[in-house]
Design a protein around this motif. Structure first.
Motif, short mmCIF file in Angstrom:
data_model
loop_
_atom_site.label_atom_id
_atom_site.label_comp_id
_atom_site.label_asym_id
_atom_site.label_seq_id
_atom_site.Cartn_x
_atom_site.Cartn_y
_atom_site.Cartn_z
N ASP A 99 0.83 -1.21 0.00
CA ASP A 99 0.00 0.00 0.00
C ASP A 99 0.86 1.25 0.00
O ASP A 99 1.55 1.53 0.97
CB ASP A 99 -0.88 -0.02 1.24
N ASN B 152 -0.17 4.29 -0.08
CA ASN B 152 -0.87 5.47 0.42
C ASN B 152 -1.26 5.28 1.88
O ASN B 152 -1.52 4.19 2.33
CB ASN B 152 -2.15 5.72 -0.38
N ILE C 113 -7.98 0.18 -7.17
CA ILE C 113 -7.76 0.77 -5.84
C ILE C 113 -7.81 -0.27 -4.74
O ILE C 113 -7.85 0.07 -3.56
CB ILE C 113 -8.83 1.84 -5.52
N GLU D 187 -2.70 -2.45 -8.87
CA GLU D 187 -3.73 -1.44 -8.57
C GLU D 187 -3.25 -0.11 -9.12
O GLU D 187 -2.60 0.68 -8.44
CB GLU D 187 -4.00 -1.41 -7.06
N ARG E 291 -4.22 3.39 -7.46
CA ARG E 291 -3.57 3.52 -6.15
C ARG E 291 -2.07 3.76 -6.31
O ARG E 291 -1.49 4.63 -5.62
CB ARG E 291 -3.83 2.23 -5.38
N SER E 292 -1.47 3.03 -7.23
CA SER E 292 -0.03 3.21 -7.45
C SER E 292 0.28 4.57 -8.06
O SER E 292 1.22 5.26 -7.65
CB SER E 292 0.50 2.11 -8.38
N ARG F 124 -6.14 9.43 -0.27
CA ARG F 124 -6.06 8.25 0.57
C ARG F 124 -7.00 7.17 0.07
O ARG F 124 -7.99 7.43 -0.59
CB ARG F 124 -6.44 8.60 2.01
N PHE F 125 -6.65 5.95 0.46
CA PHE F 125 -7.46 4.78 0.09
C PHE F 125 -7.78 3.99 1.34
O PHE F 125 -7.02 4.00 2.30
CB PHE F 125 -6.71 3.91 -0.92
N GLY G 154 -11.34 5.35 -2.67
CA GLY G 154 -10.23 6.30 -2.55
C GLY G 154 -10.77 7.70 -2.72
O GLY G 154 -11.83 7.91 -3.31
N CYS H 297 -12.09 8.01 -6.16
CA CYS H 297 -11.67 6.76 -6.80
C CYS H 297 -12.64 5.66 -6.35
O CYS H 297 -12.64 5.27 -5.17
CB CYS H 297 -10.24 6.42 -6.40
#
Lengths: 414, 414
Positions: free
Chosen positions: A11, A13, A267, A273, A276-277, A286-287, A299, A311
């Motif tokens: 992760d 984030n 996400i 993902e 997210r990346s 944030r997720f 997200g 997201c």
């Protein structure tokens, strides 16, 4: 059944305290959207239906502008009624009548100005002969003011006739036209950049290679957003490369100046993902997970350029449910668009809730009982055909026990 | 209070048995509108929201097109679980995987094809290590089919996924996109020519001479019609000359090819009833009264050229109420537009009905009790500012006695 994704080592984030509830997350979406200040614009009345009035509307003229007749009939002085009176010249709508000669009665048409000297109107059907073609008219007694619409009885000059934030329906638009307005200042439609994708996704209309699926989410999001009154300023289908996604995102933002970016997919807790990346370096994005199913992974944040980004998860039903329940209400609060409103209804049959998440079931109305809803059988987030048959989303609160028929639940009409 | 107009000697048209009821007249409007055969058109999915599907939609592919994973996890043969299995190559969405080597488990992402040889998916968070970066994965027992979405489990090839007449919402449009469709054949929007006028009426934006009023009805009708999903193909403001009106009507029909003509005003019992006079020679257009208030005077028929015409009364509130209650539902039935639907609600306070007419009161919802409505005080058909504040129309049935609070009545949400 979708599980809360673990906070894995991959992760990139920060995550919020997860899982958080649907209401708390919707409030967070609203806060993110408010990073962009809603604009206003002035549009013709013909383009203003269902738009949100930006400023109080104040009357510059009175309505009606002058005393006028409510009926086709005879205008007279009430003191002359009952009586037999010579007929004066006919007053049609649109004329500026001469003062009524004392002791006469003037044929007058609906909407025509009541002449000075007259204070009452007798409908033609209440006169002795019941028609206009008479040299003398026999009138019954008629009280002062009867069938006269006084100037300003609808609106006085300076009245605030509509307050800022009013959703402009037909009658409101008619009222603005009646006041002589040709246009109106409303809150602008938020401009939304929609990004969907994944290596498996193919644009509709193209051949479908093995292992691929067609992109449903652009059509879903376009429909939910435009249905709310937002404007989809651009759509982008991206592959599972974070670098490519990040590059196209910044290019699209520069090209289209969106007020909001909405993404779907990429996400969750998988290896690839992309969203997210790609957003790992964004400090205010944030997720995490929301205690709802479908739609658990979410997200949210504000990009460094100041543009809010929401997201959504990528399964079509998850995307759709999230957009309806999270985006729609948040856009309505911040931009004055027409978000769905929840209402209370009763379950037609027993429904088993999830232990710790709000389950969003698809349902139909019970025709004979509009305050009752039937849930459809499917719960999996890939069941789009069933979703297409739904008339309501049913919010089933978490709990240990089945909810019996008759239980009150929140529903959102689709 | 509006009265039933008498059948005067000036009446150039046949009248129906009058007064007739609201429901009977709405049915007559529907019949007139059906003189024009609804067309269909093929539009992009992005233009199809809320449109009515013209033909059944049949799936040309299955959904999902292939067995795929519902979770980020490990694909395996259920017979190998529980067990410690070497990790095979990762299967990302969009790949066509090789068959799974016996005795192995493949990391698989949500939506990716389940390889031949695997029949179950174990979510990554349910594995011993809870992550993908392992050479060997320790799986708990997992039943066949678990977290596998079988090909065709949403839609099978040849399924009728949406039936003709379906109103296309976001999920339906997403479903069509998921099936690879880029456009859809829907019922066309009816094209409506709107004629308003009267010698007293001035276009908004112009100076307002003494004795004149601004035209509210074009804005009202445009909003009601476009809000239903009709298209206003032209608007015309006409003076009170029957010859000029008749000439412009025929010219506008020739120029714009409408499916429907809607007029407001000029149909009552006055001396200068322009619409009624101009249509005197039309054998299939009639005028009369409907037992409703406001909106009593009405005209209806089919012009000799085959175009339906609906003639509404001219007071703005009468025009608006008639359009909502008569035109909207009839257009929905004939053209598949989105007419308002009546629902039942309860009166919040006592309401006194009219003796022999359905009174259409303007009302608001009671916030705490969505099945209750409050009627606004005004009943006169010139009170447009009050109409603009209304959230519902309340149909108060005729009768001799006041209706107490709690009485069930029909309402139409605005």
């Amino acid at each position: 059944m979708q599980q809360t994704p673990p906070e894995s080592a991959h992760d990139p984030n920060d995550a919020w305290d997860s899982p958080r509830g649907l209401t708390a997350h919707r409030e967070a979406v609203r806060t993110a959207l408010a990073a962009r200040t809603p604009r206003t614009e002035t549009v013709p009345l013909t383009a203003a239906l269902h738009r949100s009035l930006a400023r109080d509307a104040v009357a510059g003229i009175a309505l009606p502008p002058f005393d006028n007749s409510q009926m086709d009939g005879f205008a007279a002085a009430s003191a002359d009624t009952p009586g037999r009176l010579p007929a004066a010249a006919t007053i049609a709508a649109g004329l500026v009548p001469a003062p009524l000669a004392p002791g006469t009665a003037a044929p007058i048409m609906t909407g025509a100005p009541v002449p000075a000297g007259a204070d009452t109107v007798v409908p033609v059907e209440d006169t002795r002969d019941g028609c206009f073609d008479v040299a003398e008219v026999v009138l019954p007694a008629s009280a002062p003011g009867r069938f006269v619409r006084p100037a300003g009885s609808d609106v006085a000059v300076g009245d605030t006739v509509l307050t800022a934030g009013t959703r402009l329906g037909p009658a409101a638009l008619g009222l603005l036209a009646a006041l002589g307005r040709t246009d109106v200042t409303v809150r602008a439609r938020p401009r939304v950049l929609v990004c969907t994708g994944g290596d498996e996704v193919v644009l509709p209309g193209q051949p479908l290679p093995e292992g691929r699926i067609y992109d449903a989410n652009t059509a879903l999001l376009h429909a939910v957003l435009t249905g709310c009154g937002a404007e989809v300023c651009a759509t982008r289908l991206v592959a599972d490369s974070p670098d490519v996604f990040a590059g196209s995102l910044h290019a699209d933002i520069a090209a289209h100046d969106p007020d909001l970016v909405v993404t779907s997919g990429g996400i969750s807790a998988g290896r690839f993902e992309v969203v997210r990346s790609a957003l790992a370096a964004e400090p205010a994005v944030r997720f995490g997970s929301v205690a709802m199913q479908p739609g658990g992974p979410q997200g949210l944040g504000v990009l460094r350029g100041g543009i809010p980004i929401v997201c959504l998860p990528g399964n079509p039903v998850s995307t759709w449910v999230s957009a309806v329940l999270l985006l729609g209400p948040a856009l309505a609060e911040v931009w004055g668009t027409t978000g769905p409103t929840a209402r209370q209804a009763r379950l037609e049959t027993t429904v088993t809730p999830l232990a710790a998440k709000t389950q969003i079931r698809r349902g139909t109305r019970v025709p004979a009982a509009p305050d009752r809803v039937d849930v459809l059988p499917g719960t999996s987030s890939h069941l789009l055909a069933e979703a297409a048959r739904a008339e309501v989303l049913v919010l089933v609160p978490p709990g240990p026990e089945p909810l019996p028929a008759g239980t009150a639940v929140q529903v959102v009409d689709l």
